[in-house]
Design a protein around this motif. Structure first.
Motif, PDB file in Angstrom:
ATOM      1  N   ASP A  71     -51.767 -12.180  38.470  1.00 49.93           N
ATOM      2  CA  ASP A  71     -50.893 -11.525  39.451  1.00 49.93           C
ATOM      3  C   ASP A  71     -50.759 -12.302  40.762  1.00 49.93           C
ATOM      4  O   ASP A  71     -50.149 -11.820  41.708  1.00 49.93           O
ATOM      5  N   VAL A  72     -51.270 -13.507  40.824  1.00 52.10           N
ATOM      6  CA  VAL A  72     -51.248 -14.280  42.067  1.00 52.10           C
ATOM      7  C   VAL A  72     -49.821 -14.530  42.536  1.00 52.10           C
ATOM      8  O   VAL A  72     -49.506 -14.350  43.716  1.00 52.10           O
ATOM      9  N   ALA A  73     -48.929 -14.929  41.661  1.00 51.07           N
ATOM     10  CA  ALA A  73     -47.547 -15.216  42.059  1.00 51.07           C
ATOM     11  C   ALA A  73     -46.884 -13.973  42.620  1.00 51.07           C
ATOM     12  O   ALA A  73     -46.184 -14.043  43.645  1.00 51.07           O
ATOM     13  N   ASP A  74     -47.088 -12.830  41.987  1.00 53.08           N
ATOM     14  CA  ASP A  74     -46.485 -11.582  42.481  1.00 53.08           C
ATOM     15  C   ASP A  74     -47.035 -11.199  43.856  1.00 53.08           C
ATOM     16  O   ASP A  74     -46.288 -10.820  44.755  1.00 53.08           O
ATOM     17  N   ARG A  75     -48.353 -11.318  44.032  1.00 49.83           N
ATOM     18  CA  ARG A  75     -48.947 -10.972  45.329  1.00 49.83           C
ATOM     19  C   ARG A  75     -48.461 -11.905  46.425  1.00 49.83           C
ATOM     20  O   ARG A  75     -48.162 -11.474  47.538  1.00 49.83           O
ATOM     21  N   LEU A  76     -48.352 -13.179  46.114  1.00 48.11           N
ATOM     22  CA  LEU A  76     -47.876 -14.145  47.091  1.00 48.11           C
ATOM     23  C   LEU A  76     -46.431 -13.850  47.466  1.00 48.11           C
ATOM     24  O   LEU A  76     -46.067 -13.866  48.645  1.00 48.11           O
TER      25      LEU A  76
END
Length: 86
Positions: A71-76
């Motif tokens: 989920d890193v891309a979504d959180r960023l």
């Protein structure tokens, strides 16, 4: 290196002193050939040179990218969007 054998006209201490330049490709052709001839006839330098070369190769190899949570891309993206919103 405690041993300092003379093999192919080169001493072990000279091999050790030139090993970094050898691995970097910085030795003149004649010096490179002399060092290789020594290592071919000296078991101690062959073992040490092989270990040294392997270590240098590992240190020069690109480090693998760290694993990121899915989920890193979504959180960023959410954080970047919230910065743009007044």
């Amino acid at each position: 290196m405690a041993l300092d054998d003379l093999v192919a006209g080169v001493r072990c201490r000279d091999v050790l002193a030139q090993l970094g330049d050898y691995v970097d490709g910085g030795l003149a052709p004649a010096a490179r050939l002399a060092l290789e001839a020594h290592v071919a006839g000296c078991n101690n330098c062959a073992a040490f040179g092989g270990a040294y070369g392997a270590l240098v190769a590992r240190l020069r190899a690109p480090a693998p990218a760290p694993a990121l949570a899915s989920d890193v891309a979504d959180r960023l993206a959410r954080r970047l969007t919230s910065i743009d919103d007044p």
